[in-house]
Design a protein around this motif. Structure first.
Motif, PDB file in Angstrom:
ATOM      1  N   GLN A   1      -7.055  82.871  15.907  1.00  0.00           N
ATOM      2  CA  GLN A   1      -5.818  83.239  15.202  1.00  0.00           C
ATOM      3  C   GLN A   1      -6.098  84.243  14.091  1.00  0.00           C
ATOM      4  N   GLN A   2      -5.398  85.358  14.109  1.00  0.00           N
ATOM      5  CA  GLN A   2      -5.424  86.315  13.003  1.00  0.00           C
ATOM      6  C   GLN A   2      -4.051  86.289  12.344  1.00  0.00           C
TER       7      GLN A   2
ATOM      8  N   PRO B   1      -8.549  91.475  25.284  1.00  0.00           N
ATOM      9  CA  PRO B   1      -7.298  90.721  25.468  1.00  0.00           C
ATOM     10  C   PRO B   1      -6.772  90.181  24.139  1.00  0.00           C
ATOM     11  N   ILE B   2      -5.564  90.573  23.785  1.00  0.00           N
ATOM     12  CA  ILE B   2      -4.922  90.128  22.552  1.00  0.00           C
ATOM     13  C   ILE B   2      -3.471  89.771  22.850  1.00  0.00           C
ATOM     14  N   ALA B   3      -2.848  89.054  21.938  1.00  0.00           N
ATOM     15  CA  ALA B   3      -1.444  88.666  22.132  1.00  0.00           C
ATOM     16  C   ALA B   3      -0.783  88.457  20.788  1.00  0.00           C
ATOM     17  N   LEU B   4       0.509  88.734  20.747  1.00  0.00           N
ATOM     18  CA  LEU B   4       1.339  88.270  19.641  1.00  0.00           C
ATOM     19  C   LEU B   4       1.927  86.923  20.029  1.00  0.00           C
ATOM     20  N   ALA B   5       2.022  86.039  19.067  1.00  0.00           N
ATOM     21  CA  ALA B   5       2.593  84.715  19.313  1.00  0.00           C
ATOM     22  C   ALA B   5       3.358  84.276  18.077  1.00  0.00           C
ATOM     23  N   VAL B   6       4.361  83.455  18.283  1.00  0.00           N
ATOM     24  CA  VAL B   6       5.123  82.860  17.186  1.00  0.00           C
ATOM     25  C   VAL B   6       4.813  81.374  17.174  1.00  0.00           C
ATOM     26  N   ILE B   7       4.284  80.891  16.048  1.00  0.00           N
ATOM     27  CA  ILE B   7       3.889  79.494  15.936  1.00  0.00           C
ATOM     28  C   ILE B   7       4.559  78.854  14.720  1.00  0.00           C
ATOM     29  N   ARG B   8       4.469  77.556  14.617  1.00  0.00           N
ATOM     30  CA  ARG B   8       5.060  76.841  13.478  1.00  0.00           C
ATOM     31  C   ARG B   8       4.363  77.254  12.181  1.00  0.00           C
ATOM     32  N   ARG B   9       5.147  77.314  11.129  1.00  0.00           N
ATOM     33  CA  ARG B   9       4.631  77.784   9.844  1.00  0.00           C
ATOM     34  C   ARG B   9       3.503  76.919   9.319  1.00  0.00           C
TER      35      ARG B   9
ATOM     36  N   HIS C   1      -8.025  75.827  15.365  1.00  0.00           N
ATOM     37  CA  HIS C   1      -8.452  76.276  16.689  1.00  0.00           C
ATOM     38  C   HIS C   1      -7.250  76.182  17.622  1.00  0.00           C
ATOM     39  N   LEU C   2      -6.934  77.280  18.287  1.00  0.00           N
ATOM     40  CA  LEU C   2      -5.780  77.322  19.177  1.00  0.00           C
ATOM     41  C   LEU C   2      -6.223  77.603  20.605  1.00  0.00           C
ATOM     42  N   THR C   3      -5.410  77.172  21.549  1.00  0.00           N
ATOM     43  CA  THR C   3      -5.584  77.534  22.951  1.00  0.00           C
ATOM     44  C   THR C   3      -4.225  77.919  23.515  1.00  0.00           C
ATOM     45  N   VAL C   4      -4.255  78.660  24.597  1.00  0.00           N
ATOM     46  CA  VAL C   4      -3.030  79.044  25.295  1.00  0.00           C
ATOM     47  C   VAL C   4      -3.099  78.488  26.706  1.00  0.00           C
ATOM     48  N   ASP C   5      -2.041  77.812  27.115  1.00  0.00           N
ATOM     49  CA  ASP C   5      -1.974  77.266  28.468  1.00  0.00           C
ATOM     50  C   ASP C   5      -1.240  78.251  29.369  1.00  0.00           C
ATOM     51  N   GLU C   6      -1.958  78.792  30.342  1.00  0.00           N
ATOM     52  CA  GLU C   6      -1.359  79.713  31.305  1.00  0.00           C
ATOM     53  C   GLU C   6      -1.477  79.100  32.690  1.00  0.00           C
ATOM     54  N   ASP C   7      -0.409  78.422  33.091  1.00  0.00           N
ATOM     55  CA  ASP C   7      -0.340  77.829  34.430  1.00  0.00           C
ATOM     56  C   ASP C   7      -1.544  76.940  34.705  1.00  0.00           C
ATOM     57  N   GLY C   8      -1.861  76.089  33.717  1.00  0.00           N
ATOM     58  CA  GLY C   8      -2.953  75.138  33.878  1.00  0.00           C
ATOM     59  C   GLY C   8      -4.308  75.645  33.436  1.00  0.00           C
ATOM     60  N   ILE C   9      -4.441  76.930  33.149  1.00  0.00           N
ATOM     61  CA  ILE C   9      -5.699  77.498  32.659  1.00  0.00           C
ATOM     62  C   ILE C   9      -5.656  77.521  31.134  1.00  0.00           C
ATOM     63  N   SER C  10      -6.678  76.944  30.505  1.00  0.00           N
ATOM     64  CA  SER C  10      -6.740  76.898  29.049  1.00  0.00           C
ATOM     65  C   SER C  10      -7.537  78.099  28.540  1.00  0.00           C
TER      66      SER C  10
ATOM     67  N   VAL D   1       1.606  85.593  14.609  1.00  0.00           N
ATOM     68  CA  VAL D   1       0.154  85.714  14.542  1.00  0.00           C
ATOM     69  C   VAL D   1      -0.320  86.635  15.659  1.00  0.00           C
ATOM     70  N   LEU D   2      -1.500  87.210  15.459  1.00  0.00           N
ATOM     71  CA  LEU D   2      -2.192  87.925  16.527  1.00  0.00           C
ATOM     72  C   LEU D   2      -3.271  86.996  17.062  1.00  0.00           C
ATOM     73  N   LEU D   3      -3.318  86.833  18.372  1.00  0.00           N
ATOM     74  CA  LEU D   3      -4.325  85.997  19.003  1.00  0.00           C
ATOM     75  C   LEU D   3      -5.358  86.885  19.690  1.00  0.00           C
ATOM     76  N   HIS D   4      -6.618  86.628  19.376  1.00  0.00           N
ATOM     77  CA  HIS D   4      -7.722  87.250  20.107  1.00  0.00           C
ATOM     78  C   HIS D   4      -8.134  86.267  21.193  1.00  0.00           C
ATOM     79  N   LEU D   5      -7.926  86.655  22.435  1.00  0.00           N
ATOM     80  CA  LEU D   5      -8.044  85.737  23.557  1.00  0.00           C
ATOM     81  C   LEU D   5      -9.421  85.810  24.203  1.00  0.00           C
ATOM     82  N   ASP D   6      -9.873  84.666  24.674  1.00  0.00           N
ATOM     83  CA  ASP D   6     -11.099  84.602  25.461  1.00  0.00           C
ATOM     84  C   ASP D   6     -10.820  85.208  26.834  1.00  0.00           C
ATOM     85  N   GLY D   7     -11.590  86.236  27.173  1.00  0.00           N
ATOM     86  CA  GLY D   7     -11.360  86.913  28.441  1.00  0.00           C
ATOM     87  C   GLY D   7     -12.258  86.461  29.568  1.00  0.00           C
ATOM     88  N   SER D   8     -12.915  85.310  29.416  1.00  0.00           N
ATOM     89  CA  SER D   8     -13.880  84.862  30.421  1.00  0.00           C
ATOM     90  C   SER D   8     -13.260  84.683  31.796  1.00  0.00           C
TER      91      SER D   8
END
Length: 375
Positions: A348-349, A319-327, A334-343, A276-283
């Motif tokens: 999802q595209q 800010p965008i990302a490629l990610a591999v998720i369960r089918r 609604h998805l979130t990404v955990d980066e060292d404690g930051i949500s 998937v392509l993730l469009h990330l919140d850049g706040s």
């Protein structure tokens, strides 16, 4: 790759410590401007950290064809292909761009894959007329997006054919299959790599050609949904999960290692994961690192559903990302990404849809002994 790049001496060159392309400049101080220049065909990218393997001899193409996923037997001189080396269970061991010059097939691979790939190919030669060699210390890779005005590059042509590889990702190859639906962003992906003799690199590094860092190339790659072995693949990856059948697999070419899994999943099953392509919140101005956990909510609690493979700051998309998720994750979840404690909130595209595969309509047979009821 131990040969230091002369591009590191260029003014403004910065190497990020966590960059996937170690040993070459990540940027030169203006990543967004570098992206625009690269996309416009006005800049080159130093990829001299990546690997080059040569396979020569009269049996080279039929030999590679018998072991890999693409149709290579009648590859014309100067034509470009991409192919995958799979394990017996269909998982991706190596990915290679290929250009043949009529005497030698040149494989463009990740630098870490060169030693094991060369060793494996040498074990598979048997009595065939092929010679395999690591050529990474002789030839360097330069990336670009060709524009209207051709850039002056000292392209290697050891057998009279310029070693220029045009990425086939732009269109679905003959014998391939695309899972992504709707308009595909690869239409503007003109990625090209040329091989240059390493002794020519200093002149390129100090010349007048504009340069872009590896981050610019990665940002454009992510926006084109283009998978890369060093980032999107792991030890479990099968080609279907990354929509890699569109550029590197010929579904009707015949037998090769891993072909049974490729055919079975495509015709009868579904890949267990999907890109998937993730469009990330850049706040928070935070980009997740490779391997950051992708989460969704289940029963009021966050649950891990996948991982980020590449996150970038794109000059237009943000800010965008490629990610591999369960089918089986809902395509509108609604998805979130955990980066060292930051949500980080992530929209999802869909690239590989949840129902990818199972292209053969197999009729359901009645159970043995079942009684057919009539109205």
């Amino acid at each position: 790759m131990t040969v230091p790049s002369p591009f590191l001496n260029r003014p403004g060159a910065v190497v990020l410590p966590d960059a996937v392309d170690a040993g070459v400049p990540s940027h030169y101080g203006s990543p967004n401007i570098e992206q625009r220049m690269l996309a416009a065909g006005e800049a080159i990218v130093d990829l001299s950290n990546r690997g080059v393997v040569s396979v020569s001899g009269p049996d080279r193409l039929s030999w590679l064809n018998s072991m890999t996923s693409a149709e290579l037997t009648y590859l014309p001189a100067g034509a470009s292909r991409e192919t995958l080396f799979l394990d017996p269970n269909g998982r991706v061991d190596y990915a290679a761009g290929i250009v043949d010059d009529g005497e030698t097939a040149w494989l463009l691979v990740e630098s870490d894959d060169v030693p094991p790939l060369v060793a494996w190919l040498n074990r598979m030669k048997f009595m065939l007329r092929v010679e395999v060699a690591d050529r990474s210390t002789e030839f360097a890779r330069i990336g670009l997006m060709p524009g209207d005005a051709p850039l002056d590059l000292a392209v290697a042509s050891p057998n009279g054919v310029p070693l220029v590889w045009s990425d086939p990702w732009r269109e679905v190859v003959t014998g391939g299959h695309q899972y992504a639906q709707g308009e595909h962003p690869s239409a503007g992906w003109r990625w090209t790599e040329v091989l240059v003799p390493r002794e020519k690199l200093p002149a390129l590094a100090t010349g007048i050609l504009p340069v872009a860092g590896s981050l610019a190339a990665e940002a454009l790659r992510v926006a084109a949904w283009r998978p890369r072995k060093a980032t999107e693949a792991d030890e479990k990856t099968i080609p279907h999960e990354l929509d890699w059948l569109r550029s590197a697999v010929h579904l009707t070419k015949g037998c090769y290692r891993g072909q049974e899994t490729v055919a079975k999943v495509h015709n009868l099953g579904h890949p267990p994961r999907r890109l998937v392509l993730l469009h990330l919140d850049g706040s928070d101005s935070v980009l997740p690192s490779r391997g950051a956990t992708v989460l969704t909510e289940r029963n009021g609690e966050p649950a891990s559903v996948g991982t980020v493979t590449t996150a970038v700051m794109h000059h237009e998309l943000g800010p965008i990302a490629l990610a591999v998720i369960r089918r089986n994750i809902d395509q509108v979840a609604h998805l979130t990404v955990d980066e060292d404690g930051i949500s980080i909130a992530a929209a999802q595209q869909v690239i590989v849809p949840a129902d990818a595969g199972a292209v053969v309509d197999v009729p359901r047979l009645p159970r043995l002994g079942a009684v057919r009821r009539t109205p």
